[in-house]
Design a protein around this motif. Structure first.
Motif, PDB file in Angstrom:
ATOM      1  N   THR A 188      -4.553   2.134   3.376  1.00 35.19           N
ATOM      2  CA  THR A 188      -6.501   2.417   3.937  1.00 35.19           C
ATOM      3  C   THR A 188      -7.138   3.095   2.317  1.00 35.19           C
ATOM      4  OG1 THR A 188      -8.312   2.734   5.231  1.00 35.19           O
ATOM      5  CG2 THR A 188      -6.246   4.402   5.085  1.00 35.19           C
ATOM      6  N   CYS A 189      -8.362   2.261   1.999  1.00 35.09           N
ATOM      7  CA  CYS A 189      -8.574   3.518   1.328  1.00 35.09           C
ATOM      8  C   CYS A 189      -9.867   4.229   1.083  1.00 35.09           C
ATOM      9  CB  CYS A 189      -9.163   2.161   0.324  1.00 35.09           C
ATOM     10  SG  CYS A 189      -8.035   1.409  -1.085  1.00 35.09           S
ATOM     11  N   GLU A 190      -9.770   4.296   2.666  1.00 34.86           N
ATOM     12  CA  GLU A 190     -10.971   5.332   3.134  1.00 34.86           C
ATOM     13  C   GLU A 190     -10.795   7.187   2.851  1.00 34.86           C
ATOM     14  OE1 GLU A 190     -11.450   4.920   7.792  1.00 34.86           O
ATOM     15  OE2 GLU A 190     -11.621   3.424   7.709  1.00 34.86           O
ATOM     16  N   ASN A 191     -11.901   7.954   3.060  1.00 28.83           N
ATOM     17  CA  ASN A 191     -11.089   9.442   2.603  1.00 28.83           C
ATOM     18  C   ASN A 191     -10.187   9.667   3.524  1.00 28.83           C
ATOM     19  OD1 ASN A 191     -13.419   8.939   0.362  1.00 28.83           O
ATOM     20  ND2 ASN A 191     -14.711   9.647   1.882  1.00 28.83           N
ATOM     21  N   PRO A 192      -9.196   9.656   3.056  1.00 29.41           N
ATOM     22  CA  PRO A 192      -7.900  10.512   3.943  1.00 29.41           C
ATOM     23  C   PRO A 192      -7.761  11.644   5.169  1.00 29.41           C
ATOM     24  CG  PRO A 192      -7.656  10.395   1.376  1.00 29.41           C
ATOM     25  CD  PRO A 192      -8.971  10.384   1.527  1.00 29.41           C
ATOM     26  N   HIS A 193      -6.974  11.232   5.962  1.00 30.61           N
ATOM     27  CA  HIS A 193      -7.755  12.162   7.150  1.00 30.61           C
ATOM     28  C   HIS A 193      -6.755  12.870   6.807  1.00 30.61           C
ATOM     29  CE1 HIS A 193      -9.672   9.919   9.611  1.00 30.61           C
ATOM     30  NE2 HIS A 193      -9.483   8.831   9.181  1.00 30.61           N
ATOM     31  N   ALA A 194      -5.612  12.927   6.292  1.00 31.09           N
ATOM     32  CA  ALA A 194      -4.259  13.894   5.847  1.00 31.09           C
ATOM     33  C   ALA A 194      -4.156  14.079   4.274  1.00 31.09           C
ATOM     34  CB  ALA A 194      -2.923  14.083   6.544  1.00 31.09           C
ATOM     35  N   LEU A 195      -4.110  15.108   3.207  1.00 29.27           N
ATOM     36  CA  LEU A 195      -3.738  15.273   2.703  1.00 29.27           C
ATOM     37  C   LEU A 195      -2.903  16.386   2.356  1.00 29.27           C
ATOM     38  CD1 LEU A 195      -7.793  16.193   0.330  1.00 29.27           C
ATOM     39  CD2 LEU A 195      -6.143  14.092   0.491  1.00 29.27           C
ATOM     40  N   ALA A 221       1.492  24.134 -15.811  1.00 31.10           N
ATOM     41  CA  ALA A 221       1.482  25.628 -15.384  1.00 31.10           C
ATOM     42  C   ALA A 221       0.444  25.271 -14.826  1.00 31.10           C
ATOM     43  CB  ALA A 221       1.869  27.316 -16.193  1.00 31.10           C
ATOM     44  N   GLY A 222       0.167  25.649 -13.410  1.00 28.83           N
ATOM     45  CA  GLY A 222      -1.384  25.310 -11.838  1.00 28.83           C
ATOM     46  C   GLY A 222      -1.959  24.421 -12.335  1.00 28.83           C
ATOM     47  N   ALA A 223      -1.167  22.640 -11.917  1.00 26.80           N
ATOM     48  CA  ALA A 223      -1.147  21.701 -12.110  1.00 26.80           C
ATOM     49  C   ALA A 223      -1.535  21.441 -10.640  1.00 26.80           C
ATOM     50  CB  ALA A 223      -0.613  20.746 -12.763  1.00 26.80           C
ATOM     51  N   VAL A 224      -2.127  20.873 -10.308  1.00 28.13           N
ATOM     52  CA  VAL A 224      -2.592  20.287  -8.878  1.00 28.13           C
ATOM     53  C   VAL A 224      -2.552  18.760  -8.886  1.00 28.13           C
ATOM     54  CG1 VAL A 224      -4.009  20.100  -6.610  1.00 28.13           C
ATOM     55  CG2 VAL A 224      -3.561  22.328  -8.318  1.00 28.13           C
ATOM     56  N   MET A 225      -1.723  18.254  -7.819  1.00 26.68           N
ATOM     57  CA  MET A 225      -1.340  16.810  -7.577  1.00 26.68           C
ATOM     58  C   MET A 225      -2.475  16.614  -5.760  1.00 26.68           C
ATOM     59  SD  MET A 225      -1.310  13.486  -8.359  1.00 26.68           S
ATOM     60  CE  MET A 225      -0.913  13.617  -9.184  1.00 26.68           C
ATOM     61  N   VAL A 226      -3.070  15.827  -6.040  1.00 29.98           N
ATOM     62  CA  VAL A 226      -3.269  15.567  -4.601  1.00 29.98           C
ATOM     63  C   VAL A 226      -4.015  14.474  -4.056  1.00 29.98           C
ATOM     64  CG1 VAL A 226      -6.096  16.057  -2.848  1.00 29.98           C
ATOM     65  CG2 VAL A 226      -6.073  17.139  -4.846  1.00 29.98           C
ATOM     66  N   CYS A 227      -2.447  14.100  -3.007  1.00 28.49           N
ATOM     67  CA  CYS A 227      -2.218  13.184  -2.213  1.00 28.49           C
ATOM     68  C   CYS A 227      -2.695  13.086  -0.619  1.00 28.49           C
ATOM     69  CB  CYS A 227      -0.908  12.910  -2.512  1.00 28.49           C
ATOM     70  SG  CYS A 227      -0.147  12.678  -4.274  1.00 28.49           S
ATOM     71  N   SER A 228      -2.662  11.337  -0.474  1.00 29.98           N
ATOM     72  CA  SER A 228      -3.198  10.786   0.411  1.00 29.98           C
ATOM     73  C   SER A 228      -1.842  11.032   1.327  1.00 29.98           C
ATOM     74  CB  SER A 228      -3.734   9.338   0.745  1.00 29.98           C
ATOM     75  OG  SER A 228      -3.934   9.148   2.747  1.00 29.98           O
ATOM     76  N   ASP A 229      -1.948  11.790   2.623  1.00 24.84           N
ATOM     77  CA  ASP A 229      -1.035  11.966   3.564  1.00 24.84           C
ATOM     78  C   ASP A 229      -0.737  10.436   4.423  1.00 24.84           C
ATOM     79  OD1 ASP A 229       1.744  12.804   4.278  1.00 24.84           O
ATOM     80  OD2 ASP A 229       1.037  14.607   4.754  1.00 24.84           O
ATOM     81  N   ASP A 230      -1.991   9.781   4.701  1.00 24.11           N
ATOM     82  CA  ASP A 230      -2.424   9.173   5.632  1.00 24.11           C
ATOM     83  C   ASP A 230      -0.831   8.047   5.586  1.00 24.11           C
ATOM     84  OD1 ASP A 230      -4.564  10.294   6.364  1.00 24.11           O
ATOM     85  OD2 ASP A 230      -6.204   8.769   5.932  1.00 24.11           O
ATOM     86  N   GLN A 231      -0.567   7.074   6.828  1.00 22.11           N
ATOM     87  CA  GLN A 231      -0.412   5.899   6.743  1.00 22.11           C
ATOM     88  C   GLN A 231      -0.686   4.830   6.690  1.00 22.11           C
ATOM     89  OE1 GLN A 231       3.005   6.228   7.251  1.00 22.11           O
ATOM     90  NE2 GLN A 231       2.868   8.670   7.389  1.00 22.11           N
ATOM     91  N   GLY A 232       0.186   3.665   6.011  1.00 28.10           N
ATOM     92  CA  GLY A 232      -0.996   2.742   5.549  1.00 28.10           C
ATOM     93  C   GLY A 232      -1.424   2.273   4.301  1.00 28.10           C
TER      94      GLY A 232
END
Length: 215
Positions: A144-151, A131-142
Protein backbone atom coordinates in the motif's frame (compact mmCIF):
# COMPACT_ATOMS: atom_id res chain seq x y z
CA UNK A 1 16.01 -10.90 -22.95
CA UNK A 2 15.97 -7.24 -21.93
CA UNK A 3 13.29 -6.47 -19.36
CA UNK A 4 13.02 -4.92 -15.91
CA UNK A 5 10.74 -7.54 -14.30
CA UNK A 6 12.84 -9.29 -11.60
CA UNK A 7 11.15 -12.66 -12.09
CA UNK A 8 12.56 -12.83 -15.62
CA UNK A 9 16.12 -13.25 -14.32
CA UNK A 10 17.50 -16.60 -13.21
CA UNK A 11 20.42 -17.63 -11.03
CA UNK A 12 19.07 -15.83 -7.96
CA UNK A 13 19.38 -12.36 -9.47
CA UNK A 14 15.60 -12.00 -9.71
CA UNK A 15 15.26 -12.77 -6.01
CA UNK A 16 17.89 -10.18 -5.12
CA UNK A 17 16.09 -7.60 -7.25
CA UNK A 18 12.86 -8.44 -5.44
CA UNK A 19 14.49 -7.84 -2.06
CA UNK A 20 15.82 -4.48 -3.27
CA UNK A 21 12.42 -3.44 -4.61
CA UNK A 22 10.71 -4.34 -1.35
CA UNK A 23 13.29 -2.29 0.55
CA UNK A 24 12.62 0.66 -1.75
CA UNK A 25 8.88 0.32 -1.07
CA UNK A 26 9.49 0.33 2.68
CA UNK A 27 11.48 3.54 2.20
CA UNK A 28 8.55 5.44 0.66
CA UNK A 29 8.06 7.66 3.79
CA UNK A 30 11.71 8.72 3.55
CA UNK A 31 11.68 9.13 -0.22
CA UNK A 32 8.40 11.06 -0.24
CA UNK A 33 9.72 13.46 2.39
CA UNK A 34 12.94 13.99 0.44
CA UNK A 35 10.99 14.67 -2.75
CA UNK A 36 8.86 17.22 -0.88
CA UNK A 37 12.08 18.87 0.26
CA UNK A 38 13.23 18.98 -3.36
CA UNK A 39 10.01 20.78 -4.33
CA UNK A 40 10.19 23.29 -1.46
CA UNK A 41 13.93 23.79 -0.93
CA UNK A 42 15.54 22.71 -4.19
CA UNK A 43 17.66 19.98 -2.55
CA UNK A 44 17.68 16.90 -4.76
CA UNK A 45 17.30 13.37 -3.44
CA UNK A 46 20.58 12.41 -5.17
CA UNK A 47 23.41 14.90 -5.50
CA UNK A 48 27.06 14.58 -6.62
CA UNK A 49 29.69 14.82 -3.91
CA UNK A 50 31.08 18.12 -5.14
CA UNK A 51 27.79 19.86 -4.30
CA UNK A 52 28.57 19.44 -0.60
CA UNK A 53 32.37 19.21 -0.80
CA UNK A 54 33.34 21.63 -3.59
CA UNK A 55 36.84 22.24 -2.17
CA UNK A 56 37.80 18.55 -1.95
CA UNK A 57 39.52 17.16 -5.01
CA UNK A 58 38.38 13.65 -4.11
CA UNK A 59 34.74 14.63 -4.62
CA UNK A 60 35.54 15.08 -8.33
CA UNK A 61 37.63 11.91 -8.64
CA UNK A 62 34.74 9.69 -7.54
CA UNK A 63 32.04 10.63 -10.05
CA UNK A 64 29.92 7.53 -9.40
CA UNK A 65 29.45 8.32 -5.70
CA UNK A 66 26.54 10.47 -4.62
CA UNK A 67 24.82 11.85 -1.55
CA UNK A 68 21.40 10.33 -0.94
CA UNK A 69 18.81 12.26 1.03
CA UNK A 70 21.53 14.55 2.44
CA UNK A 71 22.44 12.01 5.18
CA UNK A 72 23.74 9.02 3.25
CA UNK A 73 26.52 8.33 0.78
CA UNK A 74 26.24 5.69 -1.94
CA UNK A 75 29.06 4.13 -3.94
CA UNK A 76 27.21 2.01 -6.54
CA UNK A 77 28.78 -1.15 -7.90
CA UNK A 78 29.38 -0.60 -11.62
CA UNK A 79 31.88 -3.37 -12.39
CA UNK A 80 31.38 -7.09 -12.94
CA UNK A 81 32.57 -9.42 -10.20
CA UNK A 82 36.18 -10.40 -10.84
CA UNK A 83 36.60 -13.35 -8.50
CA UNK A 84 34.62 -15.45 -6.02
CA UNK A 85 31.39 -13.70 -7.05
CA UNK A 86 32.27 -10.35 -5.44
CA UNK A 87 32.95 -6.91 -6.88
CA UNK A 88 35.44 -4.27 -5.81
CA UNK A 89 34.33 -0.65 -5.66
CA UNK A 90 36.55 2.35 -4.83
CA UNK A 91 35.11 4.52 -2.06
CA UNK A 92 35.92 7.95 -0.65
CA UNK A 93 34.36 8.92 2.67
CA UNK A 94 34.48 12.59 3.71
CA UNK A 95 35.66 13.59 7.18
CA UNK A 96 33.45 12.18 9.92
CA UNK A 97 32.04 8.92 11.24
CA UNK A 98 30.20 6.70 8.77
CA UNK A 99 28.31 3.45 9.35
CA UNK A 100 27.75 0.89 6.62
CA UNK A 101 23.98 0.67 6.08
CA UNK A 102 24.03 -3.07 5.33
CA UNK A 103 26.91 -4.47 7.39
CA UNK A 104 27.05 -2.11 10.39
CA UNK A 105 30.81 -1.60 9.97
CA UNK A 106 32.00 1.79 11.23
CA UNK A 107 34.53 3.96 9.38
CA UNK A 108 36.20 7.02 10.89
CA UNK A 109 37.60 9.49 8.40
CA UNK A 110 40.01 12.24 9.35
CA UNK A 111 40.70 15.53 7.65
CA UNK A 112 40.71 15.08 3.90
CA UNK A 113 38.58 11.96 4.11
CA UNK A 114 39.42 8.31 3.63
CA UNK A 115 39.88 6.20 0.52
CA UNK A 116 39.53 2.42 0.39
CA UNK A 117 38.17 -0.42 -1.70
CA UNK A 118 34.82 -1.93 -0.72
CA UNK A 119 34.28 -5.60 -1.56
CA UNK A 120 30.68 -6.63 -2.04
CA UNK A 121 28.67 -9.72 -3.05
CA UNK A 122 25.68 -9.30 -5.41
CA UNK A 123 23.19 -8.76 -2.55
CA UNK A 124 24.74 -5.55 -1.23
CA UNK A 125 26.16 -2.20 -2.32
CA UNK A 126 28.27 0.27 -0.32
CA UNK A 127 25.86 2.67 1.42
CA UNK A 128 27.05 4.72 4.39
CA UNK A 129 25.07 6.66 7.00
CA UNK A 130 26.72 9.71 8.52
CA UNK A 131 26.62 10.28 12.27
CA UNK A 132 23.15 11.40 13.34
CA UNK A 133 21.44 10.12 10.19
CA UNK A 134 17.82 8.99 10.39
CA UNK A 135 16.02 6.55 8.10
CA UNK A 136 12.22 6.29 8.30
CA UNK A 137 10.60 3.21 6.75
CA UNK A 138 7.11 1.81 6.65
CA UNK A 139 6.65 -1.29 8.77
CA UNK A 140 3.27 -2.13 7.23
CA UNK A 141 2.73 -5.37 5.37
CA UNK A 142 1.89 -5.41 1.67
CA UNK A 143 2.47 -2.73 -0.95
CA UNK A 144 0.00 0.00 0.00
CA UNK A 145 1.00 3.63 -0.51
CA UNK A 146 -1.16 5.02 2.32
CA UNK A 147 0.44 6.82 5.24
CA UNK A 148 1.85 3.90 7.25
CA UNK A 149 0.20 2.61 10.40
CA UNK A 150 3.61 1.40 11.61
CA UNK A 151 6.91 3.22 11.20
CA UNK A 152 10.43 1.95 11.79
CA UNK A 153 12.87 4.75 12.62
CA UNK A 154 16.56 3.89 12.46
CA UNK A 155 18.92 6.33 14.20
CA UNK A 156 22.69 6.31 13.82
CA UNK A 157 24.66 7.70 16.78
CA UNK A 158 25.34 11.41 16.45
CA UNK A 159 23.64 14.77 16.14
CA UNK A 160 21.14 15.14 13.34
CA UNK A 161 17.51 14.54 12.52
CA UNK A 162 14.87 14.19 9.84
CA UNK A 163 11.62 15.89 8.87
CA UNK A 164 8.96 13.37 7.86
CA UNK A 165 6.37 14.93 5.55
CA UNK A 166 2.93 13.35 5.09
CA UNK A 167 -0.21 14.64 3.42
CA UNK A 168 -3.68 13.71 2.21
CA UNK A 169 -5.59 14.16 -1.04
CA UNK A 170 -7.60 17.08 0.39
CA UNK A 171 -4.38 19.07 0.91
CA UNK A 172 -3.98 18.48 4.65
CA UNK A 173 -0.33 18.24 5.70
CA UNK A 174 1.56 17.04 8.75
CA UNK A 175 5.25 17.23 9.57
CA UNK A 176 6.91 14.92 12.08
CA UNK A 177 10.19 16.41 13.28
CA UNK A 178 12.71 13.83 14.52
CA UNK A 179 15.74 15.22 16.35
CA UNK A 180 18.78 13.23 17.49
CA UNK A 181 21.64 14.16 19.80
CA UNK A 182 24.49 12.18 21.30
CA UNK A 183 26.34 12.73 24.58
CA UNK A 184 29.80 11.34 23.85
CA UNK A 185 30.81 11.30 27.54
CA UNK A 186 27.91 9.11 28.68
CA UNK A 187 27.28 7.37 25.36
CA UNK A 188 23.63 8.43 25.52
CA UNK A 189 21.66 8.90 22.31
CA UNK A 190 18.53 11.06 22.69
CA UNK A 191 15.68 11.12 20.18
CA UNK A 192 12.88 13.69 20.23
CA UNK A 193 9.73 13.42 18.10
CA UNK A 194 7.10 16.11 17.64
CA UNK A 195 4.43 16.87 15.06
CA UNK A 196 3.40 20.07 13.31
CA UNK A 197 0.29 20.64 11.22
CA UNK A 198 -2.85 18.57 10.80
CA UNK A 199 -2.52 15.43 12.93
CA UNK A 200 -5.63 13.93 11.30
CA UNK A 201 -3.34 13.03 8.41
CA UNK A 202 -1.71 10.39 10.64
CA UNK A 203 -3.36 7.01 11.30
CA UNK A 204 -4.90 6.97 14.78
CA UNK A 205 -3.32 3.59 15.56
CA UNK A 206 0.19 4.54 14.44
CA UNK A 207 3.00 2.55 16.06
CA UNK A 208 6.63 3.64 16.18
CA UNK A 209 9.67 1.43 16.62
CA UNK A 210 13.19 2.77 17.08
CA UNK A 211 16.35 1.00 15.93
CA UNK A 212 19.86 1.92 17.02
CA UNK A 213 22.51 0.12 14.96
CA UNK A 214 25.51 -1.00 16.98
CA UNK A 215 28.31 1.48 17.46
Amino acid sequence: LLTKEPWAYEGGIGQLAGVALRLRHRMIPFLYSCNHRTATEGLALCEPLYYQYPECGESYRYPNEYRFGQQFLVAPVTEHSRRNGVSETPVWLPEGVWTDFFTGDIYRSGKGGREFTAVRPPDSIPVFAEAGAVMVCSDDQGNTCENPHALEITVWNGNGGFRLYEDREDGAECLTVIGTSCDEQTGTQTVTIRTEGDRSVLPTDRRLSLRFPRR
